[in-house]
Design a protein around this motif. Structure first.
Motif, short mmCIF file in Angstrom:
data_model
loop_
_atom_site.label_atom_id
_atom_site.label_comp_id
_atom_site.label_asym_id
_atom_site.label_seq_id
_atom_site.Cartn_x
_atom_site.Cartn_y
_atom_site.Cartn_z
N GLU A 51 -0.02 -5.02 -9.13
CA GLU A 51 1.25 -4.40 -9.52
C GLU A 51 1.29 -2.92 -9.14
O GLU A 51 2.29 -2.43 -8.62
CB GLU A 51 1.48 -4.55 -11.03
N THR A 52 0.20 -2.22 -9.36
CA THR A 52 0.12 -0.80 -9.03
C THR A 52 0.26 -0.59 -7.53
O THR A 52 1.03 0.25 -7.06
CB THR A 52 -1.22 -0.21 -9.53
N ARG A 53 -0.48 -1.36 -6.74
CA ARG A 53 -0.44 -1.21 -5.28
C ARG A 53 0.92 -1.63 -4.72
O ARG A 53 1.47 -0.98 -3.82
CB ARG A 53 -1.58 -2.00 -4.64
N TYR A 54 1.48 -2.70 -5.26
CA TYR A 54 2.82 -3.14 -4.87
C TYR A 54 3.84 -2.03 -5.12
O TYR A 54 4.67 -1.71 -4.27
CB TYR A 54 3.18 -4.41 -5.64
N ASN A 55 3.78 -1.43 -6.30
CA ASN A 55 4.72 -0.37 -6.65
C ASN A 55 4.57 0.84 -5.75
O ASN A 55 5.56 1.47 -5.36
CB ASN A 55 4.55 0.05 -8.12
N MET A 56 3.34 1.18 -5.37
CA MET A 56 3.14 2.32 -4.48
C MET A 56 3.72 2.05 -3.10
O MET A 56 4.37 2.93 -2.51
CB MET A 56 1.66 2.68 -4.39
N VAL A 57 3.52 0.83 -2.58
CA VAL A 57 4.11 0.49 -1.28
C VAL A 57 5.62 0.54 -1.38
O VAL A 57 6.30 1.11 -0.50
CB VAL A 57 3.63 -0.90 -0.78
N ARG A 58 6.17 -0.03 -2.43
CA ARG A 58 7.63 -0.04 -2.62
C ARG A 58 8.19 1.38 -2.61
O ARG A 58 9.20 1.67 -1.96
CB ARG A 58 7.97 -0.76 -3.93
N LEU A 59 7.54 2.28 -3.32
CA LEU A 59 7.97 3.69 -3.34
C LEU A 59 7.88 4.30 -1.93
O LEU A 59 8.79 5.02 -1.50
CB LEU A 59 7.11 4.50 -4.31
N MET A 60 6.79 4.05 -1.24
CA MET A 60 6.56 4.65 0.07
C MET A 60 7.62 4.24 1.09
O MET A 60 8.01 5.04 1.94
CB MET A 60 5.16 4.25 0.57
N ILE A 61 8.10 3.01 1.03
CA ILE A 61 9.01 2.51 2.05
C ILE A 61 10.47 2.49 1.61
O ILE A 61 11.34 2.03 2.35
CB ILE A 61 8.59 1.09 2.51
N SER A 62 10.76 3.00 0.44
CA SER A 62 12.10 2.87 -0.14
C SER A 62 13.20 3.50 0.71
O SER A 62 14.36 3.14 0.57
CB SER A 62 12.13 3.46 -1.55
N ASP A 63 12.85 4.39 1.61
CA ASP A 63 13.87 5.07 2.42
C ASP A 63 14.13 4.39 3.76
O ASP A 63 14.84 4.93 4.61
CB ASP A 63 13.47 6.53 2.65
N ASN A 64 13.58 3.18 3.97
CA ASN A 64 13.76 2.52 5.26
C ASN A 64 14.09 1.04 5.08
O ASN A 64 13.27 0.28 4.57
CB ASN A 64 12.50 2.69 6.13
N LYS A 65 15.26 0.63 5.53
CA LYS A 65 15.71 -0.75 5.35
C LYS A 65 14.96 -1.76 6.21
O LYS A 65 15.04 -2.96 5.98
CB LYS A 65 17.21 -0.85 5.61
#
Length: 193
Positions: A51-65
């Motif tokens: 969950e922690t690693r998933y959330n970090m990836v999600r945050l990192m890529i949030s600006d690119n569709k």
């Protein structure tokens, strides 16, 4: 559409984890990249929760569709061929590529059902360090049409070194290699200390 599957621990996801997919898209190797963090059952030292690693990836890529993250790695899809089959079931009309470093290609013939992968999917290889790609490719001659060697150069960057820098209170060094949102998340959760 050409869809790249990018698996890894992402513990934590750093700037090269974002830059490589963006370069692959910008250089028209791929149209979209889906990150697949490994599940909690993956046997690796110092692995934070899925969950922690998933959330970090999600945050990192949030600006690119064109960058997505999937939770499939934490389900009962433990092998690469299973993950690729899963995405082929979703993206039936699209080409599925597995993104890997040349270091992984060296031992790819030891992976579960590697021949099946090479027969049904494409590998998109990122050259790492000074790997001799021509030498590595000799053992995959039968599948060379499904192995694409990209012209993307990877700058060496290690999640292990980033974790150690955080642990050893060298946070400014670690911060330079992380997306701001990922670094803030790490700080807020007191990770890697």
């Amino acid at each position: 559409m050409k869809i790249g599957i990018f698996g890894g621990c992402f513990n934590p996801p750093h700037k090269m984890h974002k830059n490589i997919p963006l370069e692959l898209i910008n250089n028209e190797y791929l149209d979209k990249v889906i990150y697949v963090p490994t599940g909690d059952s993956y046997n690796k030292k110092d692995l934070t929760s899925f969950e922690t690693r998933y959330n970090m990836v999600r945050l990192m890529i949030s600006d690119n569709k064109n960058l997505l993250v999937s939770d499939i790695g934490n389900k009962s899809y433990g092998y690469t061929y299973q993950v690729l089959d899963y995405f082929k079931g979703i993206y039936k009309q699209d080409d599925i590529y597995f993104i890997c470093g040349s270091d992984n290609l060296k031992s790819f013939d030891t992976w579960k059902n590697y021949e099946y992968i090479l027969e049904n999917y494409k590998l998109l290889v990122i050259k790492r360090n000074n790997d001799n790609i021509d030498h590595i490719m000799k053992k995959y001659d039968k599948y060379k049409e499904n192995i694409i060697i990209s012209n993307i150069k990877e700058k060496y960057l290690s999640s292990t070194i980033i974790r150690n820098n955080i642990k050893n209170n060298k946070k400014e060094i670690a911060k330079r290699e992380l997306d701001d949102s990922v670094y803030e998340y790490i700080e807020s959760k007191n990770l890697y200390i």
